[in-house]
Enzyme design. Structure first.
Site, short mmCIF file in Angstrom:
data_model
loop_
_atom_site.label_atom_id
_atom_site.label_comp_id
_atom_site.label_asym_id
_atom_site.label_seq_id
_atom_site.Cartn_x
_atom_site.Cartn_y
_atom_site.Cartn_z
N HIS A 159 0.80 -1.23 0.00
CA HIS A 159 0.00 0.00 0.00
C HIS A 159 0.84 1.28 0.00
O HIS A 159 0.28 2.36 -0.10
CB HIS A 159 -0.94 0.01 1.21
CG HIS A 159 -0.22 0.32 2.48
ND1 HIS A 159 0.63 -0.58 3.09
CD2 HIS A 159 -0.20 1.45 3.23
CE1 HIS A 159 1.14 -0.01 4.18
NE2 HIS A 159 0.65 1.21 4.29
N HIS A 167 1.18 6.83 -0.48
CA HIS A 167 0.37 5.96 0.38
C HIS A 167 -0.99 5.77 -0.27
O HIS A 167 -1.73 6.74 -0.48
CB HIS A 167 0.22 6.60 1.77
CG HIS A 167 -0.37 5.70 2.78
ND1 HIS A 167 -1.73 5.48 2.88
CD2 HIS A 167 0.21 4.95 3.74
CE1 HIS A 167 -1.95 4.63 3.87
NE2 HIS A 167 -0.78 4.30 4.40
#
Length: 157
Positions: free
Chosen positions: A65, A80
């Protein structure tokens, strides 16, 4: 006369197609309060995350992620993807590059299975923050609609 002492501006571009939102509007206090660094957030309309700058991938989270990129001159950014994606342990995310790869603006980094993310009720707000600025001043661009690799989101000077 002393132009050679002047630092060159560093440009960072949108990592997605979509809408740019202020970092302060992100539903995560770590990002909203800029604990990690200044940056911008995005509501993406596509399914691919692209490199917002030239550099080297120095970090890919085990959960896929988050990506860290070191730019020439040692400036570091973090991308992110999503606010709850870490709990999925990489499910629904397909990396398109590996740690140590060199990237350019617009290099595809990650593919997202949007259908799976919707089933999991994941907020896909994507964030780009400057982790290490090497003393440069960050100038954020005020955008609404952004295009990956072409819309400048901030400059370090």
């Amino acid at each position: 006369m002393f132009k050679f002492f002047k630092k060159k501006a560093v440009h960072v571009y949108a990592p997605v197609d979509g809408i740019q939102i202020p970092l302060e509007a992100v539903n995560d206090p770590v990002f909203a309060t800029k604990m990690i660094g200044a940056g911008a957030a995005f509501e993406l309309s596509g399914d691919t995350i692209y490199s917002p700058c030239a550099g080297t991938i120095h970090l890919i989270a085990d959960t896929l992620h988050a990506f860290g990129i070191v730019m020439p001159g040692g400036i570091e950014i973090l991308i992110h993807v999503g606010l709850e994606t870490v709990r999925l342990k990489g499910q629904g995310l397909t990396p398109l590059r590996k740690q140590g790869d060199s990237v350019q603006v617009g290099t595809p980094l990650l593919k997202i299975d949007r259908g799976f993310m919707k089933e999991q009720q994941v907020d896909l707000t994507t964030i780009v923050v400057i982790v290490k600025d090497n003393g440069l001043h960050t100038v954020l661009c005020d955008n609404t609609q952004v295009s990956s690799g072409t819309t400048e989101i901030f400059t370090l000077q």
